[in-house]
Design an enzyme around this catalytic site. Sequence first.
Site, PDB file in Angstrom:
ATOM      1  N   HIS A 133      -7.040   5.320  -3.662  1.00  0.00           N
ATOM      2  CA  HIS A 133      -7.006   4.844  -2.760  1.00  0.00           C
ATOM      3  C   HIS A 133      -6.223   5.325  -1.561  1.00  0.00           C
ATOM      4  O   HIS A 133      -5.255   4.553  -1.825  1.00  0.00           O
ATOM      5  CB  HIS A 133      -6.124   2.817  -3.292  1.00  0.00           C
TER       6      HIS A 133
ATOM      7  N   GLU B  85      -6.756  -0.297 -11.046  1.00  0.00           N
ATOM      8  CA  GLU B  85      -5.114   0.068 -10.076  1.00  0.00           C
ATOM      9  C   GLU B  85      -4.075  -0.242 -10.168  1.00  0.00           C
ATOM     10  O   GLU B  85      -4.364  -1.558 -10.732  1.00  0.00           O
ATOM     11  CB  GLU B  85      -5.993  -0.426  -8.889  1.00  0.00           C
TER      12      GLU B  85
ATOM     13  N   ASP C 157      -8.518   2.485   1.906  1.00  0.00           N
ATOM     14  CA  ASP C 157      -8.003   1.214   2.062  1.00  0.00           C
ATOM     15  C   ASP C 157      -7.274   0.490   2.397  1.00  0.00           C
ATOM     16  O   ASP C 157      -6.414   0.410   1.773  1.00  0.00           O
ATOM     17  CB  ASP C 157      -7.898   0.902   0.098  1.00  0.00           C
TER      18      ASP C 157
ATOM     19  N   HIS D 174       1.127   1.256  -3.455  1.00  0.00           N
ATOM     20  CA  HIS D 174       0.899   0.178  -4.379  1.00  0.00           C
ATOM     21  C   HIS D 174       2.789   0.756  -5.152  1.00  0.00           C
ATOM     22  O   HIS D 174       2.013   0.660  -6.635  1.00  0.00           O
ATOM     23  CB  HIS D 174      -0.083  -0.062  -5.794  1.00  0.00           C
TER      24      HIS D 174
ATOM     25  N   TRP E  92      -8.923  -3.601 -10.575  1.00  0.00           N
ATOM     26  CA  TRP E  92      -7.555  -4.589  -9.121  1.00  0.00           C
ATOM     27  C   TRP E  92      -7.407  -6.205  -9.874  1.00  0.00           C
ATOM     28  O   TRP E  92      -8.571  -7.026  -9.455  1.00  0.00           O
ATOM     29  CB  TRP E  92      -7.255  -3.780  -8.314  1.00  0.00           C
TER      30      TRP E  92
ATOM     31  N   LYS F 103      -0.098  -1.642  -9.447  1.00  0.00           N
ATOM     32  CA  LYS F 103       0.620  -1.899  -8.056  1.00  0.00           C
ATOM     33  C   LYS F 103       1.814  -3.110  -8.074  1.00  0.00           C
ATOM     34  O   LYS F 103       2.027  -2.970  -9.450  1.00  0.00           O
ATOM     35  CB  LYS F 103      -0.324  -3.971  -7.616  1.00  0.00           C
TER      36      LYS F 103
ATOM     37  N   ASP G 245      -1.314  -1.637   4.809  1.00  0.00           N
ATOM     38  CA  ASP G 245      -3.500  -1.415   4.305  1.00  0.00           C
ATOM     39  C   ASP G 245      -2.587  -1.264   5.702  1.00  0.00           C
ATOM     40  O   ASP G 245      -4.119  -1.946   6.354  1.00  0.00           O
ATOM     41  CB  ASP G 245      -3.648  -3.092   4.039  1.00  0.00           C
TER      42      ASP G 245
ATOM     43  N   ASP H  36      -3.563   3.692  -5.657  1.00  0.00           N
ATOM     44  CA  ASP H  36      -3.469   3.687  -4.397  1.00  0.00           C
ATOM     45  C   ASP H  36      -1.937   3.811  -3.674  1.00  0.00           C
ATOM     46  O   ASP H  36      -1.017   2.501  -4.101  1.00  0.00           O
ATOM     47  CB  ASP H  36      -3.732   1.774  -3.557  1.00  0.00           C
TER      48      ASP H  36
ATOM     49  N   ASP I 273       3.352  -2.922   1.047  1.00  0.00           N
ATOM     50  CA  ASP I 273       1.358  -2.572   1.002  1.00  0.00           C
ATOM     51  C   ASP I 273       0.934  -3.562   2.199  1.00  0.00           C
ATOM     52  O   ASP I 273       0.219  -4.442   2.013  1.00  0.00           O
ATOM     53  CB  ASP I 273       1.438  -2.912  -0.489  1.00  0.00           C
TER      54      ASP I 273
END
Length: 417
Positions: free
Chosen positions: A284, A223, A325, A260, A182, A225, A294, A257, A292
Amino acid sequence: MSTRYESAKELYAKWGVDTDAVIKKLKDVPVSLHCWQGDDVIGFDHDGPLTGGIQTTGDYPGKATTPEQLMADIDKVISLVPGKVKLNLHASYAIFDDGQFADRDKLEPKHFKKWVDFAKERNIGIDFNPTFFSHPNMKDGLTLSSPDPEIRKFWIEHGKACIRISQYFAEETGVPCVMNIWTGDGLKDVPADRMGPRLRYKESIEAILAEPFDKSKVKPCIESKVFGIGVEAYTVGSAEFTLSFAAMHDGCIPLMDNGHYHPTELVSDKIPAVLTFFPECAFHITRGVRWDSDHVVLYDDETLEMAKEMVRCNKELDRVFMALDYFDASINRISAWTVGFRSWQKALLTALCMPNDKLKELQDSGNYTKLMVVQEEMKMLPIGDIWDEYCKECGVAGDMSWFDDVMKYEADVLSKR
Ligand code: RNT
Ligand code: ZN
């Protein structure tokens, strides 16, 4: 008098679900625990800030600043969660003996020996990630897609080094290593050339994957995004780029993910789409709040929906690589890790305890009325009693008494850092 588990088991049996078998199966499903929740994605190879368009917020005390601290914290988490843990490392977590610093392009397996020892002692596998951020060679926000050939070369060498290290992990632990590429490459504002960086990105990833490796041991992923902080207008590794790249390169696995994508796009719905074409897919698991962000993974609707799709599309759960993640620096980090890991375990357990074949039959026979009714009925089944039994068999608390342990650890260890 029957125990709560026994009576719950009977209720599930009426729907054709064998909860003993589910528990046995879930114990063997590896879930990658991300080392970077423990220190706010910093690592041990630089003094600078976190870059690459990702951010942590908060300054809760007690973060790990040495390998020993991080390992102790990971051990604490492992002692509090049910299921099978795999360790997920970033290249920035290389451990250098005094005076042995090596830059990212020069990393070697020896810089990860202590992690291998750690994993072997605990009988767990390792996944790996080259670190294409938090480094001065991220030039004008670009790494593998930079127009500067020297910059690209540096990062290609980093990627190749990481393939060698991944193979070393797999050989030492006996468990295949999922290696995820990534980058935060992109631009803050309207580009004049959107294709150039993507063509360079493609060539650079191809150069990395040209490093020889054993495909049964190293599983390279890429990955995608949608955007990052300071990289709002354009992301080189967009969803279409990444999925197309993986589709066109044998052995390359797409990694999705769920932070993303645009907020109304759901990874749960993408899982069957990618598994229609790819033999293996990686994920993820995170929780984006409006973006995003997280946040810590919770046992919420979309988390459960993703688990359901993984279970339904791939009964043996051997075609999906699951990794957590997220990174929250505003709360106790051990608790953040533990809640997220346990939440994903709860989601998998719930998904495995559904009469998935029966539900499919209802759909296929067009009985959408009953399908809705049964799906609602499932929500009231006593999954908590199955969870308690699963945790008991794994030797951890089913209820929140694990939190007392975390508070004690905070008082005894974290608060003294
Ligand atoms: C960033 C990506 C990436 C990182 C980790 C640290 O948005 O999700 O996977 O979070 O590599
Ligand atoms: Zn990610």
